[in-house]
Write an enzyme that holds these catalytic residues in place. Structure first.
Site, PDB file in Angstrom:
ATOM      1  N   ASP A  75       0.711  19.747  18.094  1.00 26.89           N
ATOM      2  CA  ASP A  75       2.072  21.603  17.949  1.00 26.89           C
ATOM      3  C   ASP A  75       2.403  21.586  17.780  1.00 26.89           C
ATOM      4  O   ASP A  75       3.636  22.787  17.561  1.00 26.89           O
ATOM      5  CB  ASP A  75       2.767  21.010  19.766  1.00 26.89           C
ATOM      6  CG  ASP A  75       1.965  20.159  20.717  1.00 26.89           C
ATOM      7  OD1 ASP A  75       1.008  20.208  20.711  1.00 26.89           O
ATOM      8  OD2 ASP A  75       3.104  19.435  21.439  1.00 26.89           O
ATOM      9  N   LYS A 112      -3.289  11.143   4.423  1.00 28.54           N
ATOM     10  CA  LYS A 112      -3.301  10.062   5.766  1.00 28.54           C
ATOM     11  C   LYS A 112      -1.313  11.095   6.504  1.00 28.54           C
ATOM     12  O   LYS A 112      -0.190  11.065   6.273  1.00 28.54           O
ATOM     13  CB  LYS A 112      -2.869   8.758   5.186  1.00 28.54           C
ATOM     14  CG  LYS A 112      -3.476   7.810   4.950  1.00 28.54           C
ATOM     15  CD  LYS A 112      -3.147   7.667   3.497  1.00 28.54           C
ATOM     16  CE  LYS A 112      -3.759   6.793   2.093  1.00 28.54           C
ATOM     17  NZ  LYS A 112      -4.866   6.621   1.949  1.00 28.54           N
ATOM     18  N   HIS A 158       0.546  -0.989   0.372  1.00 29.40           N
ATOM     19  CA  HIS A 158       0.192  -0.650  -0.178  1.00 29.40           C
ATOM     20  C   HIS A 158       1.044   1.671   0.205  1.00 29.40           C
ATOM     21  O   HIS A 158       0.193   2.332  -0.225  1.00 29.40           O
ATOM     22  CB  HIS A 158      -0.700  -0.002   1.287  1.00 29.40           C
ATOM     23  CG  HIS A 158      -2.240   0.934   1.058  1.00 29.40           C
ATOM     24  ND1 HIS A 158      -2.153   2.135   2.193  1.00 29.40           N
ATOM     25  CD2 HIS A 158      -2.943   1.585   0.278  1.00 29.40           C
ATOM     26  CE1 HIS A 158      -3.123   2.955   1.529  1.00 29.40           C
ATOM     27  NE2 HIS A 158      -3.498   2.411   0.797  1.00 29.40           N
ATOM     28  N   HIS A 165      -8.357  11.547   0.506  1.00 30.23           N
ATOM     29  CA  HIS A 165      -7.010  10.073   0.457  1.00 30.23           C
ATOM     30  C   HIS A 165      -6.402   9.997   1.418  1.00 30.23           C
ATOM     31  O   HIS A 165      -5.093  10.170   1.023  1.00 30.23           O
ATOM     32  CB  HIS A 165      -7.250  10.293  -0.705  1.00 30.23           C
ATOM     33  CG  HIS A 165      -6.213   8.835  -1.095  1.00 30.23           C
ATOM     34  ND1 HIS A 165      -5.215   8.589  -1.314  1.00 30.23           N
ATOM     35  CD2 HIS A 165      -7.142   7.452  -0.847  1.00 30.23           C
ATOM     36  CE1 HIS A 165      -4.717   7.534  -1.689  1.00 30.23           C
ATOM     37  NE2 HIS A 165      -6.295   6.997  -0.850  1.00 30.23           N
ATOM     38  N   ASP A 193      18.101   7.860  -8.538  1.00 32.01           N
ATOM     39  CA  ASP A 193      19.742   7.817  -8.873  1.00 32.01           C
ATOM     40  C   ASP A 193      19.496   7.689  -6.874  1.00 32.01           C
ATOM     41  O   ASP A 193      20.583   8.525  -6.586  1.00 32.01           O
ATOM     42  CB  ASP A 193      19.554   9.313  -8.790  1.00 32.01           C
ATOM     43  CG  ASP A 193      19.420   8.930 -10.544  1.00 32.01           C
ATOM     44  OD1 ASP A 193      19.595   8.046 -10.946  1.00 32.01           O
ATOM     45  OD2 ASP A 193      19.923   9.846 -11.848  1.00 32.01           O
ATOM     46  N   LYS A 243       2.993   3.740  -0.806  1.00 36.21           N
ATOM     47  CA  LYS A 243       3.949   5.212  -2.334  1.00 36.21           C
ATOM     48  C   LYS A 243       5.063   5.851  -2.402  1.00 36.21           C
ATOM     49  O   LYS A 243       4.851   6.602  -1.372  1.00 36.21           O
ATOM     50  CB  LYS A 243       2.508   6.041  -2.369  1.00 36.21           C
ATOM     51  CG  LYS A 243       1.064   5.596  -2.659  1.00 36.21           C
ATOM     52  CD  LYS A 243       0.289   5.256  -1.485  1.00 36.21           C
ATOM     53  CE  LYS A 243      -0.882   4.496  -2.251  1.00 36.21           C
ATOM     54  NZ  LYS A 243      -2.048   4.399  -0.865  1.00 36.21           N
TER      55      LYS A 243
END
Length: 387
Positions: free
Chosen positions: A299, A294, A112, A292, A119, A114
Site C-alpha cells: 500500500d 528480500k 544468514h 537476491h 559505534d 547481514k
C-alpha cells in the site's frame, strides 16, 4: 517483542554499488567499535576492500568484530582470515562444522543475516553479502539486492542483538568472553521522521517474528502487495494470506528469480505458480541477473528490507534480520525500484503456464515433494504450514 520506533533516518541502498561505499565510509569514521555479521564473505575485490577498511579501523584502536557463517564462508582462505587477525580484527565463524558426511539437522541452522553496527550509532541491515556483486558470470551485473543505512532510536533494538550474537558465538567456541571494552551507550537520538521496527528470526523467542510481520501487513493490505524474493517457497498460511488478499481486490505481485540457481527449490517453487495465477496473483520473473532481494512494499506505506527469504530455510532454520519501515516516501522509492525491475522481467500468464510440457510439470512436483520432505525432516516435524 519487536516494536515500531519513531524518529529514525533510514536510507535505501541499492545493490553493492551503493552499499559497500557507505559501509566502508562508516568503518573509516569509526572511533570505538565495529560489528559486522554476514553469511557469505568472499576474498574478491569487494571482500579485500572491506577487510582493508576493518583492518585500518583495528590498527587505530577500534574494536572490530567480524562474524561469518561457517557454510557461507567455507571457502574463505585461512591465510586471508589470519591477515585480518594480525591487523587486530577479531574474526569468528558461526557453526564452522560443515562436514557433508555427518547428517545433523542443527548444522542447517545458519547465520544468514547481514548486519553491521558502527559505534552503536549507525546500522546497516539488508540482504547483501560481502561479495563482488559485479561478478555475475553469464549475466548482466549487478545482483539485484538491497540494504538500508539506519540512524536513530532503532539502534537501541539492533545493537543488543548484534552484541548478543557475538558473545554467544564467542562463548560457544572459546568458553569465555573475548576481552572487550564496556558496552557502548547507544546513540539513539531522533534524527528523522521514519517509524521502523527491527525484526529477527532465531531458534528461541523469535521463531516467527518475521513471518508474522509479513502476515499482519498482508492481512491489512487494501490496494497493493509487491513482494520481491530470491527464494520463494511459502507455507500454507502465507499462501492463503496472499490468495485471500487477491480475492478481496488487492493487487498481489510477486517478483521472483527467473534464473536457475538452486534447481531443487527453483522447480519446487514453480509447482505453486498455477495456484497463484489462478488466484489472480501476478508473477514476474527477473532474468537479467541474479535476483537476491528480500523486500516487500504494501500500500505504498509499509516496506521491509532484510535477509529473510520466504522459504523454509529462512522461516524455520536460519538466523535472519529485517527492518520494517512505515514511511510513504521510503516505500514509494522501493516500489519504484521494483517496478523498474518488473519491466525488465517477464510476466507469466495462466494460459501459457497451463500449457507447460508434462515432463516439466512432473519435475516441478517431484521437487515440490522433496522440498516438503526435507522441510519436515530439518525442522523436526514442526512445520505443518509448509504443506
Amino acid at each position: 517483542m519487536a516494536r515500531f520506533v519513531s524518529g529514525n533516518c533510514i536510507e535505501l541502498l541499492r545493490n553493492g554499488e551503493e552499499y559497500f561505499p557507505a559501509l566502508e565510509k562508516a568503518c573509516d569514521a569509526a572511533r570505538h567499535e565495529i560489528h559486522l555479521q554476514t553469511y557469505i564473505y568472499e576474498e574478491d575485490v569487494t571482500g579485500r576492500r572491506i577487510a582493508a577498511a576493518l583492518s585500518r579501523a583495528a590498527q587505530r584502536g577500534v574494536v572490530v568484530c567480524l562474524l561469518v557463517d561457517g557454510f557461507g564462508a567455507k571457502d574463505l582462505r585461512s591465510g586471508f582470515i589470519q591477515e585480518m587477525r594480525d591487523a587486530g580484527v577479531r574474526v569468528l565463524k558461526f557453526r564452522p562444522q560443515i562436514s557433508p558426511w555427518t547428517l545433523r539437522r542443527e548444522r542447517l541452522r545458519r547465520l544468514h543475516c547481514k548486519l553491521a553496527v558502527i559505534d552503536a550509532g549507525i546500522a546497516f541491515v539488508g540482504g547483501i553479502n560481502i561479495i563482488d556483486d559485479m561478478h555475475t558470470p553469464r549475466q548482466i551485473p549487478p545482483r539485484f539486492d538491497f540494504a538500508v543505512r539506519i540512524e536513530g532510536p532503532l539502534l537501541a533494538d539492533i545493537y543488543p542483538v548484534v552484541l548478543r550474537q557475538w558473545r554467544l558465538t564467542t562463548w560457544s567456541q572459546m568458553r569465555r568472553r573475548w576481552p572487550a571494552r564496556p558496552d557502548l551507550i547507544v546513540r539513539a537520538q531522533q534524527c528523522g521522521g521514519q517509524r521502523a521496527e527491527f525484526v529477527i528470526r532465531d531458534n528461541l523467542r523469535h521463531r516467527k517474528d518475521i513471518e508474522n510481520a509479513y502476515l499482519d501487513a498482508i492481512e491489512r493490505a487494501k490496494k497493493e502487495i509487491v513482494i520481491a524474493n530470491a527464494y520463494f517457497f511459502p507455507g500454507r498460511n502465507f499462501r492463503h494470506a496472499l490468495a485471500a488478499a487477491a480475492a478481496r481486490g488487492v493487487r498481489v505481485v510477486l517478483l521472483l528469480q527467473g534464473r536457475v540457481e538452486y534447481a531443487l527449490l527453483h522447480y519446487a517453487t514453480q509447482a505453486l505458480y498455477r495456484s497463484f495465477l489462478q488466484a489472480g496473483i501476478e508473477i514476474h520473473e527477473y532474468r537479467l541477473s541474479f535476483l537476491h532481494a528480500k523486500v516487500a512494499v504494501i500500500d505504498n506505506q509499509w516496506a521491509t528490507v532484510g535477509s529473510s527469504n520466504i522459504d523454509p530455510m529462512s522461516l524455520l532454520l536460519a538466523r535472519e534480520a529485517n527492518v520494517v519501515i512505515k514511511d510513504t516516501e521510503f516505500a514509494r522509492k522501493l516500489q519504484l525500484c521494483l517496478s523498474q525491475a518488473m519491466k525488465k522481467g517477464t510476466q507469466l500468464q495462466l494460459e501459457s503456464w497451463q500449457k507447460q510440457p508434462l515432463p516439466s510439470r512432473i519435475m516441478s512436483w517431484i521437487c515440490y515433494g522433496l522440498v516438503r520432505f526435507l522441510t519436515g525432516w530439518s525442522s523436526y516435524g514442526r512445520a505443518p504450514e509448509f504443506r
